[in-house]
Design an enzyme around this catalytic site. Structure first.
Site: not given
Length: 864
Positions: A135, A821-823
Site C-alpha cells: 500500500d 487489499n481493499y476491494i
C-alpha cells in the site's frame, strides 16, 4: 486545573482554547451550504501542488509548515493495550501526560498478538498478514481532483441487502525484467488438478484421486462454525524452515578497492561489502545519501570487529571515507555470474530447479488439524542490506544472518519437532494453539517479528480475508448513524468529542489512516490521530493542506476542501500556544478512537472505513456500468477505470516507472508496425486485382502519413533482424534437444540454409521500396483472404490501442493495492461472470488461489 475539563464547554483548555459555545465564531458556522450525506461537499483535492506563501496565517502567527518532526513515543518490545486515559490525566492534552513505552498494535489484530518477552506468550501476527502490504499513502495528481469529489459524493450508504444465495458454482476460468531480477509471473492458463505422475497400483491411485477430490470439494466458507473461538488448531505438524546458503568467499582476484588499492577483508566484512557491490545497478538505493551513510556505518563496525582491512602486503588500511570505496570489481563478478546463469541451457536450468524443488518439498506443506495446507514463506530471510520503503531512516542498514538460536518453533505437542541444523538448537519450541504461525524470529533492523505463516490460499488465510470483507459489509448498516453523529459532534461543547468527530470525518472522507504511535528507533510516520502542527496548513475559507510521511515513510500530500465546521475545528486545534512538534489531536489516541467506533459495531476500527469505502464505491461504479458490448480488452479497461476510481478515493499512488516511457514507445511502434503490415496486404490485393483501386477508391490503398520512407526502412531493418534472431534461437534450441536425446548436433551449413529466408526478405523489401509495389506472398492468396487478414489486423490494432491507453491512464495509480487489499474480491468475480471476462484478466494464479473462496461463493447477482 479541574479534573473534568473534557466534560466542560470549550471555555478554557490549559490556555489553548477560549471559544465559548455561544461565541460568534461558533454560532456563525454555515449550515446552509449544499450538503452531501450530512457534510459539505468534501473531497475536492489538488495534489502535489505547491504550498504557496499566501497560505493563511494563524492568528498566533505560527508557521503552518514547519520542519519539526513528531517525537517517538514507543519502543519495540512488549505489547500492551493503549487504554483510555484515566480521569486524573484527561484534564491535560496527551502531549503533557505521562508517556509510556508501548508499541500500539492495530486493534483489529490485537487478539492475535500475545506478549513475547520475559517468558510471556510470543507476539502473533495479524491473521491477514501475508507479507508486506503493497500500500501507499501518496496521493494522486491534481488532475484527478474533480473526479475524486464526484466519487466521494456517490459513496454513501444504501439500505443493506442480503447477499444472494449462490445459484451455481463458478466455473474456473481457463487458465520486464525488474531491477532486482525478479520476473513477473505470466497469467496461468486453465489446468486440471495435478495428480501424481508416478505409476502406482490402481487402488492407491484411486484413493489418492479421491482424497484430492475431497480436498477440492471442501468449501470452508459455507461452514459457519469455522473461525469461531480463539483456538486456531488442535493438531499441527510441519518440518520447520529453510535457511539461506552460507556465504561463499570471492575469488582471490576479486576485491573491493579503497583509494584505488585492492583490500583484503575477513569473510564477515567481505560478505557485507558484497551486499553493496551486488546492488550497484540499483541506483535508487546506492545513490541515496541516507542509504550510503547507514551502510558505511555498519560496514566500518563489521570491519573493526572482524580484524580490520589489509592491503596486498598485509599492511593495515584504515577505511574512513565512503567516497574512496570502489565496489565495482565485486559487482562485475556477480553480474558475470548472473549472465552465466541466464544463458545456461534449458536442460540445466530445469535440472537445477527440479533439485531445488526436491530439497524444499518437505517444507512446502504442513498438516493442520489433519488437513494438508500449503506453507507461505518457509524460507528464512537471507542477510542483506535493508531497503525499506519511502524515506525510511534506516535504509542501508545491514540485516544480519538469522541463526537457529533466534528462531522459535510453534508445533503440536504430539508432533515431531523438526531438527535444527547440525551444531545448532532452536531458541524455543512452543505449542501455541491460538497462533497461526509455524515459526518466528526477531529481525535486527526494526526489532520486528517475522513469521512463517500458511500460504494465501490456505483455509486460515481465506477465512481471515472473508471476515475482513464481511466486517466492511456490516458497516453498511451503521454508516449513516456514524456520519450523522460525527456531523453533530463537530460542534460539541467538549474538546475531546470535537476531536473524535473531526478525526472520524477525516478518516471517512479522505481515507486517512488512524496513525499508530512509533518507537524512538522507528520511522517517523504519522496518521490522522498523530498529525502534528506542521503537517496541516489552513487556507480560508475551507481548504486544508496535509503534508506528512505516511505508511512506509511515503509522503502524503493532499490539498482538500472540507466542511466549514471541520475547518473551524482544525483552526481551534492549532491555536496558540501550540507550535511545530505539537499534536493537533492532543486529546485523542488511536485506541480511544477505535474504542469509540466499537460502540457502533463490534470490531469496528478506523481501518474498516478504508475497506468499506473502497468496496462500496467499486460496487456502485460496477452497478452503474454497462460493459456488455465491446471486446475483452475494452471490458478489462472498463474494469480498470472503475478500479482507478477506488484508487483515487484511497489515495493509492505509485511513482511512474523509469521504463514507462520506453514501454509506451514500444507499444506505439508495434501499432505502427501493424498498420504498415495492413498497408502491404492492401497492396497485395491490388497485385491480384488492379481494378480494386477504382472500386474501393484510391484513398483506401494510401499509406498513413506518419509511415514515411525513413520509418519504413528502419522498420524493415527491424523485421529482418527479428527474423534472423528467431532462426538463430530456433537452431540453438533444436541442437540442445538433439544433444538431450543423444543425437548429433546439426552442422553450421544447416543454419546458413535457414538464414536464406532472411536474405530473401531483405531482397523483397529492397524491390518494394524501388517499385512501390507489393507482390502477393502466400500461395493461393485471394482478395477475400487478404481482406480477412486486414480485418484481423484492425482488431489487433484496436485491442493494442485500448491497452496502451489503459497503461497510460494507470501509470500513476496503484490499481493492485486497491484490488488486492481493499476491494471485496467478490465484486471482481461478479464483473467477470456478468460480462463473461476470464478471471485471469484480473487475478494472477496466486490471487486466484488466494481468493478461491470468492470465485466459488458468488454469482453475477451478488452485491456488496
Amino acid at each position: 486545573m479541574s479534573s473534568s475539563e473534557d466534560d466542560a464547554p470549550l471555555m478554557r483548555a490549559n490556555g489553548r482554547v477560549k471559544v465559548s459555545p455561544k461565541s460568534p465564531e461558533v454560532v456563525k458556522m454555515a449550515d446552509s451550504s449544499p450538503a452531501t450525506n450530512g457534510h459539505v461537499d468534501p473531497g475536492i483535492s489538488i495534489r502535489f501542488g505547491p504550498v504557496e506563501d499566501k497560505d493563511v496565517k494563524m492568528e498566533d502567527g505560527e508557521d503552518a509548515l514547519g520542519a519539526g518532526k513528531r517525537k517517538s513515543r514507543t519502543s519495540v518490545g512488549e505489547k500492551k493495550s493503549y487504554a483510555e486515559a484515566e480521569s486524573s490525566e484527561e484534564d491535560e492534552p496527551l502531549s503533557k501526560r505521562r508517556r509510556t513505552s508501548v508499541k500500539h498494535e492495530d486493534p483489529e489484530t490485537d487478539d492475535d498478538v500475545p506478549l513475547a518477552r520475559n517468558g510471556r506468550k510470543l507476539p502473533k501476527p495479524a491473521e491477514t498478514s501475508i507479507g508486506d502490504e503493497s500500500d501507499s499513502d501518496v496521493p494522486i495528481e491534481r488532475k484527478l481532483a474533480v473526479q475524486k469529489k464526484k466519487i466521494e459524493q456517490t459513496a454513501e450508504a444504501k439500505p443493506s441487502r442480503k447477499p444472494a444465495a449462490p445459484k451455481k458454482e463458478a466455473k474456473p476460468a481457463a487458465a520486464k525484467k525488474q531491477t532486482n531480477g525478479v520476473k513477473k509471473e505470466p497469467a496461468a492458463s486453465k489446468a486440471a488438478p495435478k495428480k501424481g505422475k508416478a505409476k502406482v497400483k490402481e487402488e492407491s491411485q484411486d484413493a489418492e484421486e479421491k482424497d484430492e477430490e475431497e480436498e477440492e470439494e471442501y468449501r470452508w466458507w459455507e461452514d459457519q462454525s469455522k473461525g469461531d473461538g480463539t483456538i486456531k488448531w488442535t493438531t499441527l505438524e510441519h518440518n520447520g524452515v529453510v535457511f539461506p546458503p552460507e556465504y561463499e568467499l570471492l575469488p582471490q582476484n576479486v576485491k573491493m578497492k579503497y583509494d584505488g588499492i585492492p583490500i583484503t577483508l575477513a569473510p564477515e566484512a567481505e560478505e557485507v561489502a558484497s551486499f553493496f557491490g551486488t546492488m550497484l545497478n540499483s541506483t535508487h538505493n546506492v545513490e541515496n545519501p541516507v542509504f550510503q551513510k547507514n551502510f558505511f556505518s555498519d560496514f566500518k563496525d563489521v570491519i573493526k570487529k572482524s580484524g580490520g582491512a589489509k592491503d596486498s602486503k598485509g599492511n593495515k588500511v584504515d577505511i574512513k571515507e565512503f567516497a574512496k570505496c570502489d565496489f565495482k570489481p565485486i559487482f562485475e563478478f556477480y553480474d558475470a555470474q548472473r549472465e552465466e546463469k541466464r544463458h545456461l541451457p534449458p536442460a540445466e536450468k530445469k535440472a537445477a530447479k527440479a533439485l531445488k524443488d526436491e530439497q524444499e518439498a518437505p517444507y512446502q506443506y504442513c498438516i493442520w488439524d489433519g488437513r494438508k495446507q500449503k506453507v507461505g514463506n518457509f524460507r528464512v530471510e537471507p542477510p542483506s542490506l535493508f531497503r525499506g520503503r519511502g524515506e525510511h531512516p534506516k535504509t542501508g542498514r545491514v540485516k544480519t544472518r538469522v541463526q537457529p538460536e533466534q528462531i522459535t518453533i510453534n508445533i503440536g505437542k504430539d508432533a515431531k519437532v523438526p531438527p535444527p541444523p547440525p551444531g545448532h538448537k532452536w531458541k524455543e519450541v512452543k505449542h501455541d494453539q491460538e497462533g497461526t504461525w509455524l515459526a518466528m524470529w526477531q529481525e535486527n533492523i526494526n526489532g520486528n517479528y517475522k513469521y512463517v505463516m500458511l500460504a494465501a490460499n490456505s483455509d486460515v488465510k481465506g477465512q481471515s480475508d472473508f471476515k475482513k470483507f464481511e466486517k466492511a459489509r456490516e458497516l453498511k448498516k451503521h454508516i449513516e448513524k456514524i456520519r450523522k453523529d460525527y456531523q453533530k459532534n463537530l460542534k460539541h461543547d467538549m474538546m475531546v468529542e470535537r476531536q473524535k468527530a473531526t478525526a472520524v470525518y477525516l478518516i471517512d472522507q479522505f481515507a486517512l489512516r488512524a496513525g499508530n504511535e512509533k518507537g524512538e528507533d522507528e520511522a517517523e510516520t504519522v496518521g490522522c490521530c498523530s498529525l502534528k502542527y506542521e503537517n496541516v496548513t489552513l487556507k480560508p475559507p475551507n481548504t486544508v493542506v496535509f503534508d506528512f510521511l505516511g505508511k512506509d515513510s511515503i509522503r502524503f500530500y493532499d490539498e482538500v476542501q472540507v466542511d466549514l465546521q471541520v475547518f473551524k475545528n482544525l483552526k481551534i486545534f492549532k491555536k496558540a500556544p501550540k507550535k511545530n512538534g505539537d499534536e493537533i489531536f492532543d486529546r485523542l489516541t488511536t485506541s480511544a478512537l477505535n474504542k469509540h467506533l466499537a460502540n457502533y459495531m463490534p470490531g469496528l476500527t478506523a481501518k474498516v472505513f478504508r475497506t468499506y469505502n473502497a468496496s462500496y464505491t467499486m460496487g456502485c461504479v460496477l452497478n452503474e456500468m454497462n460493459a456488455s458490448g465491446g471486446t475483452i480488452a475494452e471490458k478489462v479497461k472498463a474494469y480498470n477505470d472503475a478500479n482507478r476510481k477506488v484508487a483515487i478515493l484511497c489515495n493509492h499512488k505509485r511513482t511512474v516507472t523509469a521504463g514507462h516511457a520506453n514501454a509506451m514507445e514500444k507499444m506505439g511502434e508495434r501499432i505502427k508496425g501493424l498498420r504498415y503490415q495492413k498497408w502491404r496486404l492492401k497492396q497485395q490485393m491490388l497485385d491480384l486485382d488492379p481494378t480494386l483501386k477504382k472500386k474501393k477508391g484510391a484513398a483506401f490503398f494510401e499509406i498513413d502519413e506518419d509511415l514515411d520512407k525513413e520509418w519504413i526502412e528502419e522498420h524493415q531493418a527491424f523485421l529482418i533482424e527479428e527474423q534472423r534472431n528467431k532462426i538463430n534461437k530456433k537452431f540453438e534450441k533444436d541442437n540442445e534437444k538433439r544433444v538431450a536425446d543423444g543425437e548429433k548436433e546439426m552442422k553450421v551449413s544447416e543454419l546458413e540454409e535457414r538464414l536464406q529466408a532472411v536474405k530473401e526478405l531483405e531482397k523483397k523489401f529492397k524491390k518494394e521500396n524501388k517499385t512501390g509495389k507489393v507482390e502477393a506472398e502466400a500461395r493461393g492468396a485471394t482478395v477475400e483472404k487478404l481482406e480477412n487478414s486486414i480485418n484481423k489486423i484492425d482488431q489487433r490494432v484496436e485491442t493494442m490501442s485500448v491497452q496502451a491507453q489503459d497503461k497510460e491512464d494507470n501509470k500513476e495509480v496503484a490499481l493492485g493495492t486497491s484490488k488486492i487489499n481493499y476491494i471485496d474480491p467478490r465484486l471482481t468475480v461478479v464483473f467477470s461472470k456478468k460480462y463473461d471476462v476470464p478471471i485471469e484478466k484480473f487475478f494472477s494464479k496466486a490471487l486466484r488461489e488466494k481468493f478461491e473462496w470468492a470465485i466459488k461463493s458468488v454469482d453475477e447477482d451478488w452485491e456488496f
